[in-house]
Design a protein around this motif. Structure first.
Motif, PDB file in Angstrom:
ATOM      1  N   ARG A   1       0.828  -1.217   0.000  1.00 31.05           N
ATOM      2  CA  ARG A   1       0.000   0.000   0.000  1.00 31.05           C
ATOM      3  C   ARG A   1       0.851   1.252   0.000  1.00 31.05           C
ATOM      4  O   ARG A   1       0.496   2.255  -0.611  1.00 31.05           O
ATOM      5  N   ARG A   2       1.969   1.229   0.669  1.00 28.77           N
ATOM      6  CA  ARG A   2       2.839   2.400   0.717  1.00 28.77           C
ATOM      7  C   ARG A   2       3.875   2.405  -0.413  1.00 28.77           C
ATOM      8  O   ARG A   2       4.680   3.310  -0.489  1.00 28.77           O
TER       9      ARG A   2
ATOM     10  N   SER B   1       0.438   2.482  -5.925  1.00 32.45           N
ATOM     11  CA  SER B   1      -0.954   2.927  -5.886  1.00 32.45           C
ATOM     12  C   SER B   1      -1.392   3.190  -7.302  1.00 32.45           C
ATOM     13  O   SER B   1      -0.673   2.980  -8.258  1.00 32.45           O
ATOM     14  N   LYS B   2      -2.594   3.691  -7.416  1.00 29.10           N
ATOM     15  CA  LYS B   2      -3.087   4.045  -8.738  1.00 29.10           C
ATOM     16  C   LYS B   2      -2.259   5.175  -9.315  1.00 29.10           C
ATOM     17  O   LYS B   2      -1.523   5.851  -8.622  1.00 29.10           O
TER      18      LYS B   2
ATOM     19  N   ASP C   1      -1.235  13.131  -4.260  1.00 27.10           N
ATOM     20  CA  ASP C   1      -2.082  12.004  -4.626  1.00 27.10           C
ATOM     21  C   ASP C   1      -1.186  10.821  -4.969  1.00 27.10           C
ATOM     22  O   ASP C   1      -1.013  10.449  -6.121  1.00 27.10           O
TER      23      ASP C   1
ATOM     24  N   GLU D   1       0.793   7.043  -3.015  1.00 19.73           N
ATOM     25  CA  GLU D   1       0.972   6.118  -1.886  1.00 19.73           C
ATOM     26  C   GLU D   1      -0.313   5.976  -1.074  1.00 19.73           C
ATOM     27  O   GLU D   1      -0.296   5.908   0.152  1.00 19.73           O
ATOM     28  N   GLY D   2      -1.468   5.960  -1.783  1.00 22.30           N
ATOM     29  CA  GLY D   2      -2.732   5.798  -1.091  1.00 22.30           C
ATOM     30  C   GLY D   2      -3.181   7.026  -0.335  1.00 22.30           C
ATOM     31  O   GLY D   2      -4.105   6.938   0.471  1.00 22.30           O
ATOM     32  N   GLU D   3      -2.542   8.165  -0.544  1.00 21.35           N
ATOM     33  CA  GLU D   3      -2.853   9.382   0.186  1.00 21.35           C
ATOM     34  C   GLU D   3      -3.517  10.406  -0.742  1.00 21.35           C
ATOM     35  O   GLU D   3      -3.200  10.494  -1.934  1.00 21.35           O
ATOM     36  N   GLN D   4      -4.441  11.195  -0.160  1.00 20.58           N
ATOM     37  CA  GLN D   4      -5.032  12.343  -0.835  1.00 20.58           C
ATOM     38  C   GLN D   4      -4.963  13.523   0.124  1.00 20.58           C
ATOM     39  O   GLN D   4      -5.610  13.510   1.177  1.00 20.58           O
TER      40      GLN D   4
ATOM     41  N   GLU E   1      -8.417   7.264   5.479  1.00 19.88           N
ATOM     42  CA  GLU E   1      -8.812   6.168   4.599  1.00 19.88           C
ATOM     43  C   GLU E   1     -10.314   5.961   4.695  1.00 19.88           C
ATOM     44  O   GLU E   1     -10.879   5.925   5.789  1.00 19.88           O
TER      45      GLU E   1
ATOM     46  N   GLU F   1     -13.114  10.639  -3.424  1.00 20.16           N
ATOM     47  CA  GLU F   1     -12.218  11.076  -4.489  1.00 20.16           C
ATOM     48  C   GLU F   1     -12.856  12.145  -5.362  1.00 20.16           C
ATOM     49  O   GLU F   1     -12.179  13.058  -5.825  1.00 20.16           O
TER      50      GLU F   1
END
Length: 961
Positions: free
Chosen positions: A601-602, A605-606, A693, A695-698, A661, A667
């Motif tokens: 997850r870290r 990511s997308k 946006d 590493e799974g962060e916003q 999360e 999003e």
């Protein structure tokens, strides 16, 4: 070999799916919707315009087994082996278009509900073919044309509601055949002609509402033969030259008789034999003669005989009526003395009141004491008695028209519970005085169509008991958020229903799925028993917060047939061996996949988004700016996530919103805010520095605003209260920022969440509008160049700031932002929150304004202020908060008016620079604000609940719009 293992797993999966599918096919014919009804539903869909995509699932699967929105089916197959549609519930879904004649093919439907949409065209005569139909609910649309004669042959029809349309023509005589119908609600149309006397044959008719039409001819005396009629409401028609039949005095069960403004003449009949009569309105006619002196019902709350040609004296029988709330005899030719027994014999508690309006008669004096008990109001203007210099109470000679204030208020006491901060989307429940807790309510728009009283306050507890008993809920589960009298008179309410709290287990924050469905069915099926005093009701909307879309998973009301169940069981046995052979492999693969997802997850990511003109920060950069998001850098937390104060390598101090999360903002709101703020540049809009946006962060990075939110500065915790000049400057800056969004942005933008916690203040207290996650682009011209007046959208925003018309219609306009800004203006003036302890700021200030006590609600912490400027600013705020959209000013007018007030300000009251930019001046993009070393207030997070996704009228499935 890995390839062999994968191949064997795939083969096993295919075999498993084939066997399972085969098992489902056993008895499948017994579990599908009748083909004719499927075709009918598709034809109905083709004639409707569904802007909000509520019916998007009507092209997938079977209507009953795939849970098409609004389609409810019988629990089991009927005698022909098919499932059949039982209800079509399409309440308040922003549908337009027309009603298909194919409705007549839903041969076993019981409830047809299209209330509160924008449907036009005529009522299909084919509805008359549905012999099973019990509820025909078409009110609140734009239907035209005549009433089909065929409807008069529906043998099981209990209720016909076509009110608030544009229906024309006469009432078909065939309606006299509706032997089971109890409710005729046809008010607010253009129905003409005479009321058919044949309707007197209806044995069970209870409510006959035909007010606000074009009816003419005689008033049929035969209506008195209806054995169960309780409400006869025919206001605002034209029965010219007609007298009120004497036979109406024989309506033994009548509770309400309302014939206001019907061009009636002649005497008032003797109504003393109607022993339960509670409401009598014969006003605005040409009635003459004297008022009957026979004793009226002891249940009467309202007598309105105003605006007639009545003569003689005031009857003594009007004294001693124990629950009388209003006696209006104004604008007649009554003479003689006024008996003080009208009010002296009254013993009223704190919630009870009595209004006696005797204006514009020929009354000469008062017999007895002129001292009025508390809660009694007497109006005498325009009578000879007012020329008597010895009158001890000259204020009695004021005009009622200058002082009318309709009592309206939220009602529940919350003294035992102190407000508390609840995690979004829960809110403090004011209904529990023993154990205060956070819960997610159901929101209900509700209206009494013909109440039997003039003042609701004495009946609040009785109403709460009536409704909770009808809904089979506990008394303290109901909270009346607000209520308001509307034309009719009708009483509109916003209700909140709370789940039951279990103190021993500390549970009960949510209704379960079955309870939500049950409560909705009680409203939409009219299963709540009728009430004598409250009369008929109508459901305006049934709104679910986001969290109920998660728990309210649609289940088919059709069920599964016995054949299908047997097939599934047999198929299950057949695949048991195969399933056991692959289950171990599946478990291992799922565990391995989950482990890999968590571990990476870290790392991956997308694909990150890219927005031109906005800096993209890395997770590492923002981690360094906040000391790895140390708790010491955290300055707040809200529904979106946490807010940190960070320092970038160049020394710039920023505010960083980090989504948690599964954040409720989501999003779409994240992207909306970046895309909008990347192209918006105005000194009264907060500047977006950048985003992260990866590493799974916003995360969103803003300029830092050292003076926090306007809400924080208005709170009692603020150490330095703001002067009126500072507040006016903030109002002007906020209005200019919103005006830029409405007129200068390309394309224009509706903010949709204007509130005090979204207005930030820089070191010089310059206001900057923030938080564009809920914003929507304004409509663009169509192919013919016309610009639609609104955007149809799901309701979002913050309670207390929401435009009432947007809430009900789902039509977002620029005036929705004007309403929200008006609430902010009222906050600036009063320091109050929009909703606090059940009190609504708009209502409270309106009441104070209308009663001449406006300065009593001004924030005492504001210090001295110029009263003329304050009054003009308050008047502007109330104009912005008008319930009708067209009554509100535009943002251009708002800015100009605030500028005019600013110019009026005397120099001695300023304390800030008086120079301003005019509304016509285009602003250049401001530079990023200078960094600040400390954060006094939390500039981006408040404890207000925001972003509630309100979904109305979707039955049985709850789908996003």
């Amino acid at each position: 070999m890995p390839t062999a293992r994968v191949w064997s797993w795939a083969v096993g999966a295919v075999i498993l799916m084939w066997l399972f599918r085969s098992s489902l096919l056993v008895g499948a014919q017994d579990g599908i919707t009748h083909p004719a009804e499927v075709r009918a539903l598709r034809a109905i869909r083709r004639t409707l315009v569904d802007n909000n995509k509520n019916l998007s699932n009507w092209n997938r699967g079977d209507p009953c087994t795939s849970n098409w929105t609004g389609v409810l089916c019988f629990n089991s197959t009927q005698d022909d082996g098919y499932l059949h549609v039982r209800e079509l519930q399409l309440l308040n879904m922003n549908l337009s278009g027309s009603l298909s004649s194919e409705l007549g093919l839903l041969s076993r439907i019981q409830i047809l509900n299209f209330m509160w949409n924008d449907i036009s065209g005529s009522i299909p005569k084919e509805i008359g073919n549905i012999t099973s139909l019990e509820l025909l609910l078409l009110n609140g649309n734009h239907l035209t044309g005549p009433l089909p004669e065929e409807i008069g042959y529906l043998p099981n029809l209990d209720r016909i509601q076509i009110d608030q349309n544009n229906i024309s023509g006469s009432i078909p005589r065939s309606f006299a055949n509706l032997n089971k119908t109890k409710h005729f609600h046809m008010n607010n149309n253009s129905i003409s002609g005479q009321i058919p006397p044949e309707l007197a044959r209806l044995p069970y008719l209870v409510h006959f509402l035909l007010d606000n039409n074009n009816l003419s001819g005689r008033l049929p005396p035969e209506l008195s033969r209806m054995p169960n009629l309780t409400i006869l409401q025919l206001d605002n028609n034209n029965f010219e030259g007609t007298t009120i039949p004497d036979s109406y005095g024989n309506m033994s069960k009548l509770l309400k008789l309302s014939l206001r403004n019907c061009n009636l003449q002649g005497p008032i009949p003797d109504l003393s034999r109607i022993r339960q009569l509670g409401y009598l309105d014969l006003s605005s006619n040409r009635l003459n003669g004297t008022i009957p002196t026979n004793q009226l019902s002891q249940n009467i709350t309202t007598i309105d005989l105003s605006n007639n040609e009545l003569t003689g004296s005031i009857p003594v029988n009007f004294s001693g009526l124990p629950i009388l709330q209003e006696l209006s005899l104004a604008n007649n030719s009554l003479n003689g003395s006024i008996p003080s027994s009208l009010w002296q014999n009254k013993t009223l508690n704190a919630t009870e009141s009595l209004i006696v309006d005797l204006e514009n008669n020929m009354l000469t004096d008062i017999l007895g004491s002129t001292n009025l008990p508390p809660n009694v109001t007497l109006w005498l203007k325009g009578n000879p008695v007012c020329s008597n210099n010895n009158l001890s109470l000259p204020q009695l000679c004021a005009s009622r028209s200058d002082n009318v204030v309709r009592s309206q208020s939220a009602t529940n006491s919350t003294a035992a519970c102190q407000p508390q901060s609840c995690p979004f989307p829960f809110e403090y429940s004011p209904t529990s005085n023993l154990s205060c807790f956070c819960a997610a309510p159901l929101l209900v728009g509700y209206r009494l169509k013909s109440p039997g009283f003039s003042d609701f306050l004495p009946y609040i507890s009785r109403f709460e008991e009536y409704l909770t008993n009808g809904l089979e809920l506990d008394f303290n589960q109901l909270y009346i958020d607000s209520f308001e009298w509307k034309k009719g008179p009708r009483l509109k309410m916003y209700l909140k229903l709370y789940p039951v709290y279990n103190a021993s287990s500390n549970t009960g924050n949510l209704f379960n799925k079955n309870e939500v469905q049950r409560i909705r069915r009680m409203f939409t099926g009219w299963h709540i028993p009728d009430s004598d005093i409250f009369g008929p009701y109508e459901l305006l909307n049934f709104t679910l917060l986001d969290i109920y879309r998660d728990v309210f998973v649609t289940t088919s009301k059709s069920g599964i047939s016995t054949g299908a169940l047997i097939g599934i069981v047999l198929g299950g046995i057949a695949v048991a061996v195969t399933l056991s052979a692959v289950v171990t492999l599946l478990i291992l693969r799922v565990r391995l996949r989950n482990y890999r997802v968590v571990s990476k997850r870290r790392q991956t990511s997308k694909s990150p988004i890219k927005i031109d003109g906005v800096k993209s920060f890395t997770y590492t950069e923002l981690g360094m700016a906040t000391n790895n998001f140390n708790s010491s850098a955290q300055v707040g937390q809200g529904g979106y996530g946490k807010v940190y104060r960070g320092t970038l390598p160049d020394g710039l101090v920023v505010a960083i919103k980090r989504a948690q999360e599964g954040s409720l903002q989501g999003e779409r709101e994240f992207l909306t805010e970046i895309q909008l703020l990347s192209r918006l540049h105005h000194r009264n809009l907060v500047s977006l520095i950048g985003y992260c946006d990866e590493e799974g962060e916003q995360m969103l990075v803003y300029e830092f605003m050292s003076n926090g939110t306007l809400r924080d500065n208005l709170s009692a915790k603020s150490k330095e209260p703001m002067s009126f000049a500072m507040r006016l400057k903030i109002a002007l800056g906020s209005a200019k920022g919103i005006l830029y969004l409405h007129t200068e942005a390309d394309p224009p933008i509706f903010h949709r969440d204007i509130k005090a916690s979204n207005i930030l203040l820089d070191p010089k207290f310059t206001a900057k509008v923030a938080d564009f996650g809920l914003s929507r682009l304004a409509p663009v011209p169509d192919v013919e160049g016309a610009v639609p007046a609104h955007v149809s959208t799901v309701v979002k925003g913050t309670p207390g700031y929401l435009d009432p018309e947007y809430f009900l219609t789902h039509k977002l306009t620029d005036k929705s932002d004007v309403y929200s800004l008006g609430v902010v203006f009222l906050e600036l003036l009063t320091g109050m929150q929009p909703i606090s302890h059940g009190k609504n700021i708009v209502r409270e200030v309106n009441v104070a304004y209308q009663s001449g006590m406006v300065f009593s609600v001004i924030d005492g912490r504001m210090g001295s202020y110029p009263s003329e400027c304050v009054e003009k600013f308050l008047t502007l705020a109330l104009k912005c908060c008008q319930e009708e959209t067209d009554s509100r000013p535009s943002m251009v007018d708002v800015v100009r008016e605030v500028e005019n007030i600013w110019v009026m300000m005397p120099e001695s009251n300023m304390g800030v620079s008086k120079s301003i930019d005019t509304v016509d001046e285009k602003m250049t993009p401001p530079p990023p604000s200078s960094s600040s070393s400390s954060m006094v207030k939390n500039p981006y997070v408040s404890s207000d609940v925001s972003g509630s996704d309100l979904v109305s009228g979707v039955i049985p499935s709850i789908t996003p719009r």
